[in-house]
Write an enzyme that holds these catalytic residues in place. Structure first.
Site, PDB file in Angstrom:
ATOM      1  N   PRO A   1       0.626  -1.194   0.068  1.00 17.24           N
ATOM      2  CA  PRO A   1       0.078  -0.136   0.016  1.00 17.24           C
ATOM      3  C   PRO A   1       0.908   1.245  -0.022  1.00 17.24           C
ATOM      4  CG  PRO A   1      -0.127  -1.236   2.151  1.00 17.24           C
ATOM      5  CD  PRO A   1       0.369  -2.232   1.105  1.00 17.24           C
ATOM      6  N   ASN A   2       0.326   2.230  -0.723  1.00 18.51           N
ATOM      7  CA  ASN A   2       0.986   3.453  -1.028  1.00 18.51           C
ATOM      8  C   ASN A   2       2.230   3.754  -1.617  1.00 18.51           C
ATOM      9  OD1 ASN A   2      -1.261   4.904   0.494  1.00 18.51           O
ATOM     10  ND2 ASN A   2      -0.332   3.792   2.585  1.00 18.51           N
TER      11      ASN A   2
ATOM     12  N   ARG B   1       4.904  10.909  -2.603  1.00 14.92           N
ATOM     13  CA  ARG B   1       4.576  10.558  -1.650  1.00 14.92           C
ATOM     14  C   ARG B   1       5.847  10.934  -0.420  1.00 14.92           C
ATOM     15  NH1 ARG B   1       4.743   4.574   1.410  1.00 14.92           N
ATOM     16  NH2 ARG B   1       3.845   5.272   3.134  1.00 14.92           N
TER      17      ARG B   1
ATOM     18  N   TYR C   1      11.198   8.901   1.310  1.00 14.35           N
ATOM     19  CA  TYR C   1      11.130   7.601   0.499  1.00 14.35           C
ATOM     20  C   TYR C   1      11.664   8.129  -1.001  1.00 14.35           C
ATOM     21  CZ  TYR C   1       7.829   5.773   3.624  1.00 14.35           C
ATOM     22  OH  TYR C   1       6.986   5.615   4.773  1.00 14.35           O
TER      23      TYR C   1
ATOM     24  N   ASN D   1       7.938  -5.335  -0.284  1.00 15.67           N
ATOM     25  CA  ASN D   1       7.938  -4.270   0.508  1.00 15.67           C
ATOM     26  C   ASN D   1       6.268  -4.275   0.766  1.00 15.67           C
ATOM     27  OD1 ASN D   1       7.575  -1.934   1.636  1.00 15.67           O
ATOM     28  ND2 ASN D   1       8.938  -0.800   0.385  1.00 15.67           N
TER      29      ASN D   1
ATOM     30  N   ALA E   1       2.695  -0.477   5.082  1.00 10.78           N
ATOM     31  CA  ALA E   1       2.623  -0.592   6.632  1.00 10.78           C
ATOM     32  C   ALA E   1       1.918  -1.931   7.091  1.00 10.78           C
ATOM     33  CB  ALA E   1       1.600   0.716   6.681  1.00 10.78           C
TER      34      ALA E   1
ATOM     35  N   HIS F   1       3.822  -4.011   9.516  1.00  7.91           N
ATOM     36  CA  HIS F   1       3.756  -3.777  10.902  1.00  7.91           C
ATOM     37  C   HIS F   1       2.514  -4.530  11.962  1.00  7.91           C
ATOM     38  CE1 HIS F   1       6.775  -1.102   9.859  1.00  7.91           C
ATOM     39  NE2 HIS F   1       5.957  -0.310   9.172  1.00  7.91           N
TER      40      HIS F   1
ATOM     41  N   ASP G   1       1.444 -15.265   7.642  1.00  2.50           N
ATOM     42  CA  ASP G   1       0.831 -16.706   7.264  1.00  2.50           C
ATOM     43  C   ASP G   1       1.180 -16.960   5.941  1.00  2.50           C
ATOM     44  OD1 ASP G   1       0.214 -16.895  10.128  1.00  2.50           O
ATOM     45  OD2 ASP G   1      -1.602 -16.958   9.881  1.00  2.50           O
TER      46      ASP G   1
ATOM     47  N   GLU H   1      12.053  -9.238   2.862  1.00  4.45           N
ATOM     48  CA  GLU H   1      11.390  -8.074   3.202  1.00  4.45           C
ATOM     49  C   GLU H   1      12.467  -7.075   2.900  1.00  4.45           C
ATOM     50  OE1 GLU H   1      11.180  -7.738   7.480  1.00  4.45           O
ATOM     51  OE2 GLU H   1       9.808  -6.061   7.508  1.00  4.45           O
TER      52      GLU H   1
ATOM     53  N   HIS I   1      12.501  -2.533   2.813  1.00  9.65           N
ATOM     54  CA  HIS I   1      11.895  -1.240   3.178  1.00  9.65           C
ATOM     55  C   HIS I   1      12.889  -0.138   2.384  1.00  9.65           C
ATOM     56  CE1 HIS I   1       8.837  -3.028   5.453  1.00  9.65           C
ATOM     57  NE2 HIS I   1       9.938  -3.649   6.020  1.00  9.65           N
TER      58      HIS I   1
ATOM     59  N   SER J   1      12.847   2.921   3.801  1.00  7.49           N
ATOM     60  CA  SER J   1      13.284   3.716   4.955  1.00  7.49           C
ATOM     61  C   SER J   1      13.957   2.808   5.901  1.00  7.49           C
ATOM     62  CB  SER J   1      12.114   4.614   5.503  1.00  7.49           C
ATOM     63  OG  SER J   1      11.215   3.673   5.890  1.00  7.49           O
TER      64      SER J   1
ATOM     65  N   ARG K   1      12.579   5.000  12.940  1.00  7.71           N
ATOM     66  CA  ARG K   1      11.405   5.848  12.753  1.00  7.71           C
ATOM     67  C   ARG K   1      10.177   5.886  14.058  1.00  7.71           C
ATOM     68  NH1 ARG K   1       9.094   5.220   6.978  1.00  7.71           N
ATOM     69  NH2 ARG K   1       7.581   7.041   7.408  1.00  7.71           N
TER      70      ARG K   1
ATOM     71  N   ARG L   1       6.527   1.499  13.696  1.00  5.05           N
ATOM     72  CA  ARG L   1       7.391   1.016  12.311  1.00  5.05           C
ATOM     73  C   ARG L   1       8.635   0.046  13.087  1.00  5.05           C
ATOM     74  NH1 ARG L   1       5.375   3.975   8.116  1.00  5.05           N
ATOM     75  NH2 ARG L   1       4.822   6.115   8.877  1.00  5.05           N
TER      76      ARG L   1
HETATM   77  C1  DQA Z   1       8.238   1.268   4.077  1.00  2.00           C
HETATM   78  C2  DQA Z   1       7.873   1.686   5.446  1.00  2.00           C
HETATM   79  C3  DQA Z   1       6.566   1.360   6.112  1.00  2.00           C
HETATM   80  O1  DQA Z   1       6.661   1.558   7.563  1.00  2.00           O
HETATM   81  C4  DQA Z   1       5.555   2.298   5.420  1.00  2.00           C
HETATM   82  O2  DQA Z   1       4.333   2.239   5.934  1.00  2.00           O
HETATM   83  C5  DQA Z   1       5.620   2.272   4.080  1.00  2.00           C
HETATM   84  C6  DQA Z   1       7.057   2.235   3.393  1.00  2.00           C
HETATM   85  C7  DQA Z   1       9.324   1.496   3.636  1.00  2.00           C
HETATM   86  O3  DQA Z   1       9.507   0.999   2.245  1.00  2.00           O
HETATM   87  O4  DQA Z   1      10.388   2.232   3.971  1.00  2.00           O
HETATM   88  O5  DQA Z   1       4.676   2.239   3.482  1.00  2.00           O
HETATM   89  O6  DQA Z   1       7.725   0.003   3.906  1.00  2.00           O
END
Ligand code: DQA
Length: 142
Positions: free
Chosen positions: A9-10, A17, A22, A69, A72, A75, A82, A93, A95, A97, A102, A106
């Protein structure tokens, strides 16, 4: 070795953003750069937890590994945790950031224990490093 890169998401709004956190590159620009380095990649992005889970399930049949990635969902999504445990191919995994430096919420990744490893804090290079980590795992398995 086919690798699926999943963004949650996002992350479709990368570039617009919170660029100070980011970066100012779009997801397409990052994916294009990754593809130039490694043509075995396929890219998927969704803002929905269920679609991410479906793509993890589907990848088990066709792919050697996943770079994820989860945004959110990282978290709090026990369902994604699962799904990762339900398949045998390795999931790395990533990220952009450094989630450890942070907000308090997170700092915990509920998907990390199900993943082969985690890479955070290197911007778009986190994805590059995750692809290298999968290559390393594939080599080590040979
Ligand atoms: C993220 C870190 C997450 O905490 C955040 O919700 C994101 C981006 C990152 O790539 O740094 O959407 O996954």
């Amino acid at each position: 070795m086919k690798i699926l890169v999943i963004n949650g998401p996002n992350l479709n709004l990368l570039g617009e953003r919170e660029p100070t956190i980011y970066g100012d590159e779009s997801l397409k620009a990052i994916n294009d750069e990754l593809y130039e380095a490694a043509q075995e990649l396929t890219f998927f992005q969704s803002n929905s937890e269920g679609s991410i889970i479906d793509s993890i399930h589907a990848a088990r049949l066709d792919y050697a590994g996943i770079v994820l990635n989860a945004g959110a969902y990282t978290h709090y999504s026990y369902a994604i945790h699962d799904a990762i445990n339900a398949i045998k191919i390795p999931v790395i995994e990533v990220h952009l950031s450094n989630i450890s430096s942070r907000d308090e919420f997170r700092k915990k990744s509920v998907i990390a224990p199900a993943c082969a490893g985690s890479i955070a804090g290197f911007g778009k290079y986190s994805y590059m490093l995750a692809i290298q980590a999968l290559d390393y795992l594939f080599e080590a398995k040979k």
